[in-house]
Design an enzyme around this catalytic site. Structure first.
Site, short mmCIF file in Angstrom:
data_model
loop_
_atom_site.label_atom_id
_atom_site.label_comp_id
_atom_site.label_asym_id
_atom_site.label_seq_id
_atom_site.Cartn_x
_atom_site.Cartn_y
_atom_site.Cartn_z
N GLY C 35 -11.32 -23.32 -12.21
CA GLY C 35 -12.60 -22.61 -12.27
C GLY C 35 -13.81 -23.49 -12.05
O GLY C 35 -14.92 -23.00 -11.90
N CYS C 244 -4.76 8.20 -1.46
CA CYS C 244 -5.02 7.76 -0.09
C CYS C 244 -4.66 8.91 0.85
O CYS C 244 -3.59 9.52 0.74
CB CYS C 244 -4.17 6.54 0.23
SG CYS C 244 -4.17 6.11 1.99
N CYS C 247 -1.38 7.63 3.02
CA CYS C 247 -0.09 7.31 2.42
C CYS C 247 0.11 7.94 1.05
O CYS C 247 1.17 7.81 0.45
CB CYS C 247 0.13 5.80 2.35
SG CYS C 247 -0.75 5.01 0.99
N CYS C 269 -6.43 3.66 1.95
CA CYS C 269 -6.21 2.33 1.41
C CYS C 269 -7.03 1.31 2.19
O CYS C 269 -7.04 1.33 3.43
CB CYS C 269 -4.74 1.92 1.54
SG CYS C 269 -3.65 2.83 0.46
N CYS C 275 -0.73 0.13 3.21
CA CYS C 275 -0.71 1.53 3.61
C CYS C 275 0.39 1.78 4.65
O CYS C 275 1.17 2.73 4.55
CB CYS C 275 -2.07 1.91 4.17
SG CYS C 275 -2.42 3.68 4.15
#
Lengths: 236, 259, 291
Positions: C35, C244, C247, C269, C275
């Site tokens: 980080g 979606c 899909c 998506c 997808c």
């Protein structure tokens, strides 16, 4: 009878640096003591240094020489050499002062001005306010004024707020600088009664009173300040 | 007993700007609950002294020691940066003359007050907001302004907000640099009264820099007069003002306008 | 080799070996201090700042001839940015490329984390525009570095507080700040907060490159990544009220696609590979056609 205040060989002068270092002597060799339960009155012509002595005793004026011994917290403290912190503590617990003029604070109500010294000593705000109300009504200050800041009060009204503030605590020593100067006869009588009561309770009082009648009624003895005066014209 | 021991000990503090004196050889103790005023003209070194004592500015000589909450006296110079900064945002406060220097002008009043709480780990939005609202009340800011940024506030309100932001972590020592400077007289009176009340209710120790002797008289117990970087006179506030000893102090006192 | 006679070819993966070593050192340091933003000597790349120069340099420093690279932009493999970066590495490193998340060894991404779970050995390289999460609260870099050093992150919560005070909830939806391994607060780059939970204890190594800002930071595999929040306003991810359109997925991040100029629209998506794989597996959404 105890002696809560002993003043010995105190000398005070002012050095006026803005006027070429001119030295104005005020008093010299001031020596007296104050017993519990007595009221002594500073006497002498005006300008002789009476108010200055009260201011020295309260710590507002520094002194050049001598001692101001105050019985405080189980011992004696020399106010002349005490730290500012010690002086504040002495004022809070032992040494009271009713000045001639009230130093007003913006937005603080009269009743709170009076109650403040008691609250500073740890009293509950409610109790302190009740006691303040009692004193203000005894001094005949109209109740309508209690909740107002005293800045706009008349001289006599301000003085009564000031007296109530000085008498609300049971300080063992009380300094009074012309507390009755702008009061009418009725209220003067109330103040005389209050002083009597404090004497009975064992407070040592030291005052300046220009009113002969009041002085005659409260004074146990007169301390003639002319005897200490360092000013040649006044001493003559 | 900690009440019988000084909260802050300053010894022989000096700061120079090149060859010029900022402040020179200043020593004093500050006790819990005590308000100390530092007075003097602009350029007398009072703000330099305040900044050195509060470790916002590094002194070149001398020592500042502070009694931590555990009762131990610690030299600030012996602390790490992290510890010193933590102290500054928890146990100390700093009230700037210009509120914009002490506030985040673009975030809400509530967040300004809450920041110190969040900095010490407060993570409950509802509690933080409650505390902020409570503090706005204490400094007499209408609580429906809690979500307004200080940009939308008057000068007096900003200053009161800055005070709330500092006091929210219950500090024991607060530094104030001309807190009433630049405010209208009526606004100033209200602020002084508020400060007086908070100082005595919370038992705060305060170091107050001001050039206004009336402000010093009203708020402080004790006073130091500075000239050319040196403390030339110190003592009980009443005594310094009623019976000034030094030529410069006499000049200052005699220059007060009487109303 | 198709190099024109007399013109120098680039080094493998475009950058010279010294530069790659310098970047690898920065990456190693970044992995060692999860980080933490490690400064590095960012190079000029043959593309403008803001087009992923940080991510490209990180990828160039770690890529080898055996790697298989996937590049996505907002989840899609077929947008300009993704296509050109993929083509760039095909040309300068001659590596294999793929659009399948599970086949890739290195995935360079702009603004998304793939929906398919990542696995051990994979590296996710983020393109980062502004690495400093405290930037908009405290503009002084000297001060933000000090704040990171002393772990003074109260200001981060001031921002979230403001969000709740103004909107009633935390309205930050992308670049949502996280705390890594309980220490450094980090900007996850402008991914939707939907993706934040995927960072937490991910088996893949996550590297972040900011070219213009000259910073690299990292989240090593299996490292705790916690999204900042309040006890009474816990972190939540976006939810979509429709599946979606192609899909039928109900658990992926959806993009809005405008279909015509009469207000027609659909949600699909954003991860095109995810997808497509679902459609190939027989899933069909309300507007989709079987694969």
């Amino acid at each position: 009878m105890s002696t809560p205040l002993v003043v010995s060989e105190v000398r005070k002068s002012f050095t006026m640096h803005l006027r070429g270092g001119l030295v104005l002597p005020v008093v010299d060799n001031v020596s007296f003591s104050l017993k519990a339960g007595e009221c002594a009155v500073l006497g002498g012509p005006s300008g002789v240094g009476k108010s200055s002595i009260l201011k020295m005793l309260y710590g507002n004026y520094a002194i050049d020489a001598g001692q101001i011994l105050i019985e405080h917290a189980g011992g004696f403290v020399d106010l002349a050499t005490a730290s500012p912190r010690a002086v504040i503590d002495i004022r809070r617990a032992t040494l009271g002062y009713v000045s001639q003029f009230l130093r007003t604070l913006p937005r603080v109500a009269a009743i709170d001005v009076v109650a403040e010294p008691l609250i500073a000593r740890g009293e509950a705000a409610e109790t302190a306010r009740d006691k303040a109300a009692e004193l203000l009504s005894r001094l005949n200050l109209p109740e309508a004024l209690w909740r107002l800041p005293p800045a706009t009060f008349s001289g006599g009204e301000q003085q009564r707020v000031n007296i109530a503030r000085g008498f609300i605590t049971d300080h063992r020593i009380l300094l009074l600088d012309e507390p009755t100067a702008s009061l009418d006869a009725v209220n003067r009588a109330v103040v005389v009664e209050m002083i009597e009561a404090r004497k009975q309770a064992g407070t040592a009082l030291l005052g300046i009173f220009h009113d002969d009648d009041v002085r005659a009624r409260v004074a146990d003895r007169i301390i003639d300040v002319s005897a200490f005066s360092a000013r040649k014209d006044a001493a003559a | 007993m900690t009440a019988e021991q000084p909260l802050l000990k300053v010894s022989n503090l000096s700061r120079f700007y090149g060859g010029r004196i900022g402040c020179l050889d200043v020593s004093f103790d500050l006790w819990p609950g005590e308000v100390l005023a530092i007075v003097g003209e602009s350029g007398s070194g009072k703000t330099t002294l305040l900044n050195c004592v509060s470790s916002r500015l590094q002194a070149q000589a001398g020592r500042v020691e502070y009694r931590m909450r555990d009762g131990r006296l610690r030299a600030l110079s012996d602390m790490g940066e992290a510890e010193r900064r933590f102290l500054m945002r928890t146990d100390w406060g700093f009230v700037h003359q210009n509120p914009a220097d002490g506030l985040r002008m673009t975030v809400s009043a509530g967040a300004n007050v809450g920041e110190r709480l969040m900095a010490v780990g407060a993570r409950h939005y509802g509690h933080i907001r409650e505390t902020a609202v409570d503090w706005l009340q204490r400094v007499e800011i209408n609580t429906d302004r809690v979500d307004d940024p200080p940009r939308a506030f008057s000068g007096g309100m900003r200053q009161r907000l800055q005070i709330a932001r500092n006091l929210v972590t219950a500090p024991r020592l607060v530094f104030m640099d001309e807190p009433t400077g630049g405010l209208d007289v009526s606004v100033q009176a209200r602020l002084l009264d508020l400060l007086r009340g908070l100082v005595s209710d919370l038992g705060l120790a305060v170091i107050l820099v001001t050039h206004d002797l009336a402000v010093a008289r009203l708020l402080s117990h004790r006073m130091m007069v500075m000239k050319d970087g040196r403390v030339i006179e110190a003592g009980l506030t009443d005594r310094v003002l009623d019976d000034p000893r030094e030529p410069y102090t006499q000049l200052l006192v005699s220059s007060i306008l009487q109303v | 080799m198709s190099a024109i006679e007399g013109i120098a070819r680039t080094n493998f993966a475009y950058l010279d070996e010294q530069t790659k070593r310098m970047i690898r050192r920065a990456i190693l340091k970044a992995i060692a201090i999860p980080g933490y933003q490690v400064p590095f000597a960012s190079r000029e790349m043959p593309m403008p700042y803001g087009w992923g120069t940080g991510g490209v340099q990180v990828t160039a420093a770690i890529i080898g001839p055996e790697d298989r690279l996937k590049v996505i932009d907002q989840g899609a493999d077929d947008t300009t940015n993704a296509v050109s970066i993929r083509a760039f590495f095909e040309k300068v490193a001659n590596v294999a490329v793929t659009t399948h998340t599970r086949d890739a060894t290195i995935i360079q991404t702009r603004h998304r984390i793939p929906e398919a779970p990542l696995s051990e050995g994979q590296v996710l390289v983020y393109q980062v525009p502004i690495p400093e999460p405290l930037r908009f609260l405290e503009p002084r870099e000297t001060e933000t570095r000090m704040m990171h050093a002393l772990e003074e992150y109260g200001l981060m919560h001031v921002k979230l507080y403001e969000d709740i005070a103004r909107n009633g909830h935390i309205a930050t939806t992308y670049a949502y700040p996280v705390q890594v391994a309980g220490r450094y607060v980090m900007d996850p780059s402008p991914i939707p907060k939907f993706d934040n939970p995927k960072m937490d204890r991910s088996p893949a190594l996550q590297l972040f490159g900011a070219g213009r800002e000259k910073r690299i930071y990292a989240v090593p595999p299996f490292t705790e990544v916690k999204s900042l929040d309040f006890e009474d306003h816990p972190f939540t991810i976006q939810r979509f009220d429709k599946p979606c359109a192609l899909c039928g997925s109900t658990h992926s991040y959806l993009d809005e696609v405008v279909l015509d100029d009469r207000g027609g629209r659909m949600f699909v998506c954003s991860d095109t590979d995810f997808c497509e794989e679902r459609r190939e597996a027989g899933h069909v959404g309300p507007l989709g056609v079987p694969a």
